[in-house]
Write a protein that holds these residues in place. Structure first.
Motif, short mmCIF file in Angstrom:
data_model
loop_
_atom_site.label_atom_id
_atom_site.label_comp_id
_atom_site.label_asym_id
_atom_site.label_seq_id
_atom_site.Cartn_x
_atom_site.Cartn_y
_atom_site.Cartn_z
N ARG B 50 0.84 -1.21 0.00
CA ARG B 50 0.00 0.00 0.00
C ARG B 50 0.87 1.25 0.00
N PHE B 51 1.93 1.22 0.78
CA PHE B 51 2.83 2.38 0.80
C PHE B 51 3.32 2.68 -0.63
N TYR B 52 3.77 1.62 -1.28
CA TYR B 52 4.30 1.82 -2.62
C TYR B 52 3.21 2.29 -3.58
N ARG B 53 2.09 1.62 -3.51
CA ARG B 53 0.96 1.96 -4.39
C ARG B 53 0.57 3.42 -4.21
N ASP B 54 0.43 3.86 -2.97
CA ASP B 54 -0.02 5.23 -2.71
C ASP B 54 1.00 6.26 -3.20
N MET B 55 2.26 5.95 -3.01
CA MET B 55 3.28 6.90 -3.46
C MET B 55 3.26 7.05 -4.98
N VAL B 56 3.12 5.90 -5.66
CA VAL B 56 3.11 5.94 -7.13
C VAL B 56 1.85 6.63 -7.65
N VAL B 57 0.73 6.28 -7.04
CA VAL B 57 -0.54 6.86 -7.52
C VAL B 57 -0.55 8.37 -7.31
N VAL B 58 -0.09 8.83 -6.14
CA VAL B 58 -0.18 10.27 -5.90
C VAL B 58 0.81 11.03 -6.79
N ARG B 59 1.93 10.40 -7.12
CA ARG B 59 2.85 11.12 -8.02
C ARG B 59 2.22 11.27 -9.41
N ARG B 60 1.57 10.21 -9.86
CA ARG B 60 0.94 10.29 -11.19
C ARG B 60 -0.22 11.30 -11.16
N PHE B 61 -0.97 11.28 -10.06
CA PHE B 61 -2.05 12.26 -9.87
C PHE B 61 -1.50 13.68 -9.88
N ASP B 62 -0.38 13.85 -9.21
CA ASP B 62 0.26 15.16 -9.10
C ASP B 62 0.62 15.69 -10.49
N THR B 63 1.15 14.82 -11.32
CA THR B 63 1.50 15.21 -12.69
C THR B 63 0.25 15.60 -13.47
#
Lengths: 334, 382
Positions: B50-63
């Motif tokens: 979940r940690f990894y998933r959330d970090m990746v998802v929020v970075r893509r969202f941020d972009t």
């Protein structure tokens, strides 16, 4: 103090400090969520002793002597209000409110609006204000216009002990933030407080002396100056109608417009500087709404547009009964 | 060659800075991490994912959100690129009963607490000044745009928890605490310092989570402080801990301990998470005007997501999972874009709504006037 809110006592002659104390005590008895916060408000009872005895009665979980930081007091009061409490903050003197100005205007005043109605901000900020006490810089000011200019705040100021007792309770019951200006030169004169007689609504202005020739309006300590002016005028055959504004935001224009209908002449008064002031607002609104009933321009009697001066010359700065009568003479001569 | 700021506040070689995972993704806790190691036992394999998933998802969202701003669909965007580990680790250390006071860059903290990120976009699209009801969204409070104002609100809120008996009862399942996010720039504000004074005085149940991302728009942290920011805590009379903010496990473990201590009645504490604002301050900013490209490279080489991916790979995570996360992130971003473009409103009445809780004659008069005025144009057309 206990006499003041003993239900068997229907009225008492009290100074405003003790009337405010009784109002705070009544509100704390009625609602356990009411808290007091401020500097020196605990064992000392505040520098004006308005909170005297309350920490002994309610404990230090209801009466919080805070660190010496006004923004901290207001900012934490906001957090407490978010949590469901009803904090009453004491600012020690008028000139010391400004370190908390950002929290009041950018946060407290807008918190409900920002939350789209999802919360209420029942915070009262008590501010002793005004001159006539011969004190040093930052201790005699009248900063009410800053707060009246800020949407989301309510601003009131009692002129006598009876109103102080009731308005304090009404302010605490309000779900909106209320800036409660206490005219410190009126802290000590006694007046009758009628405990069984519910007060006038918090935001109502009121005719405190009926008259026929000129309407004079003021709030806080100005009301006693206006009543003195009315006595002097009466001795010269001039009849002043005196209106106690009581609420600075919102302003209750009903009694003011009703009075001007009758007199056709209006003088608005305040200790604060006149430029962009509460008096200016009233003058503009009466001109807009009652132009054809006016027999003369609306005049303002204010403090000058200067810093509050050294106390040695404050009597030349503060509107006196004679300065009010000078304006009365001008509107009558028009 | 990193800039002086990166050296002064760099992640390498500081033994006092809690670190669990090396920049190369190897689990090698330093001495400062030792007391926090037991908190990692709380994490399951699913938590790591979940940690990894959330970090990746929020970075893509941020972009995606930055793109929306570039295309005129948002008034402004506030990137969180680079700060994912500090935010994800600390957010997972909170419990449902806790309250979270963000600054305005903690998008993934909101996600983890249950906020729909489109609600954040509503504010940045200019249709609301707030966006959500905190109590209905994991007690994640509104973004606060005047720096450090929220630190005082959070301290007052934590005082309220003490006064209404919701903390320090000895039951960690129900005892509450507050975490407040702010940054290196905000640490200079009077309110941040007053909040620390009040928190220490009343021993509030709260954690001050300071993300030191090295830059307050264009001003480096060296201008905010001559001393590492976590050391300031001791001056206020509370524990201060510095962590490698690009290490999600360090962020989780230290925040978990601090929040546990807060809930248990041991008072407030401060965590300084050393991280980096890889992107601009906001989409209105141009960091190329004031930042050394070598400094950026130094921090990009210590990227929190790359580091945690290496760590997971060292533990044998399957490539299919990593690919699936990338795909989920792309879908999330596309869905966010679609929903952002569907945001409408509000009605003009919002101008007057909720200025006051109780009737106010001036507001009522002006609302009625605007309605009449605008209706007069319709009449003219008929």
């Amino acid at each position: 103090m206990t006499v003041a809110t003993d239900t068997s006592v229907t009225s008492a002659a009290l100074p405003m400090t003790k009337a405010l104390n009784a109002g705070l005590r009544r509100a704390m008895l009625d609602d356990p969520l009411v808290l007091l916060m401020g500097e020196d408000i605990g064992p000392l009872g505040g520098v004006f002793r308005v909170t005297e005895g309350l920490i002994a009665e309610f404990g230090d979980k209801r009466v919080l002597d805070t660190p010496l930081a006004e923004s901290g007091i207001i900012g934490t009061a906001i957090g407490l209000a978010m949590r469901g409490f009803r904090p009453v903050c004491e600012i020690q003197f008028d000139g010391f409110v400004f370190p908390g100005f950002d929290q009041i205007t950018s946060q407290l005043a807008r918190m409900r609006n920002r939350h789209e109605g999802g919360l209420v901000m029942p915070v009262v900020i008590r501010i002793p204000y005004g001159g006539h006490i011969g004190s040093i810089e930052h201790h005699q000011e009248s900063p009410e216009a800053y707060f009246a200019h800020t949407p989301g705040l309510r601003v009131v100021s009692p002129s006598n002990p009876h109103d102080a007792y009731w308005m304090m309770q009404e302010a605490i019951k309000s779900d909106d933030p209320v800036i409660f200006f206490e005219p410190k030169s009126r802290y000590w004169p006694k007046g009758e407080v009628r405990f069984g007689e519910s007060g006038t609504p918090l935001h109502a202005s009121r005719v405190v002396r009926a008259g026929t020739d000129v309407t004079v309006v003021g709030h806080g300590a100005m009301v006693s100056v206006l009543l003195q002016a009315a006595d002097l005028a009466a001795s010269e055959g001039i009849s002043l109608e005196v209106i106690d504004l009581r609420s600075i935001s919102p302003i209750d224009y009903g009694p003011i417009l009703g009075s001007v209908q009758k007199t056709g002449r209006l003088v608005v008064t305040q200790e604060a500087p006149g430029f962009v002031s509460v008096g200016s607002e009233i003058a503009a609104t009466v001109a807009e709404r009652s132009f054809y009933t006016l027999e003369a321009p609306v005049l303002r009697v204010s403090g000058f547009d200067t810093p509050f001066p050294p106390a040695a010359v404050e009597t030349h700065f503060l509107p006196s009964p004679d300065r009010v009568l000078e304006a009365v003479d001008r509107v009558l001569a028009y | 060659m990193p800039s002086s700021a990166a050296v002064a506040y760099g992640l390498d070689g500081a033994e006092t800075c809690v670190r669990m995972i090396s920049p190369h993704g190897v689990f090698e806790p330093n001495a400062a991490a030792e007391e926090f190691l037991p908190y990692l036992d709380r994490l399951t394999e699913a938590d790591h994912r979940r940690f990894y998933r959330d970090m990746v998802v929020v970075r893509r969202f941020d972009t995606e959100a930055a793109n929306l701003q570039r295309q005129g669909q948002l008034a402004l965007w506030v990137p969180s690129h680079g700060q994912e580990a500090a935010q994800v680790g600390s957010a997972y250390a909170t419990r449902p009963q806790d309250h979270v006071f963000p600054s305005y860059r903690e998008h993934v903290v909101g996600m983890i607490r249950g906020l729909d990120v489109v609600d954040i976009l509503r504010m940045l699209r200019g249709v609301t000044l707030g966006g959500w009801v905190p109590e209905a969204h994991g007690n994640f409070h509104l973004y606060t745009l005047v720096l450090a104002s929220q630190t005082l609100h959070s301290t007052g809120y934590a005082m309220g928890m003490q006064l209404d008996g919701s903390t320090a009862t000895g039951n960690p399942e129900t005892d509450q605490a507050v975490i407040v996010y702010y940054g290196d720039g905000a640490s200079s504000q009077g309110d941040a310092n007053e909040a620390l004074v009040f928190a220490a005085s009343y021993q509030t149940p709260q954690v001050f989570f300071l993300q030191n991302n090295q830059w307050a728009i264009s001003v480096p942290v060296a201008r905010q402080s001559r001393t590492p920011l976590y050391l300031r805590a001791s001056g206020f009379g509370m524990p201060g801990t510095q962590i490698d903010g690009n290490d999600v496990l360090a962020s989780f473990a230290v925040t978990a301990k601090s929040m546990d201590d807060a809930r248990a009645g041991h008072g407030p504490s401060l965590i300084e998470a050393l991280t980096y604002r890889v992107g601009a301050h906001t989409t209105a900013d141009d960091p190329t005007k004031y930042r050394d490209p070598d400094e950026l490279a130094y921090w990009v080489a210590r990227d929190p997501i790359v580091r945690f991916r290496s760590y997971l790979q060292g533990r044998g995570i399957e490539q299919e999972f990593l690919d699936a996360v990338d795909e989920e992130a792309a879908d999330f971003a596309a869905d966010t874009r679609r929903r952002a473009l569907e945001i409408t409103g509000p009605e003009q009445s919002v101008i007057f709504d909720n200025v006051y809780a109780e009737p106010h004659p001036l507001v009522a008069e002006q609302k009625a006037w605007l309605d009449r005025y605008e209706a007069s144009f319709d009449e003219g057309e008929n």
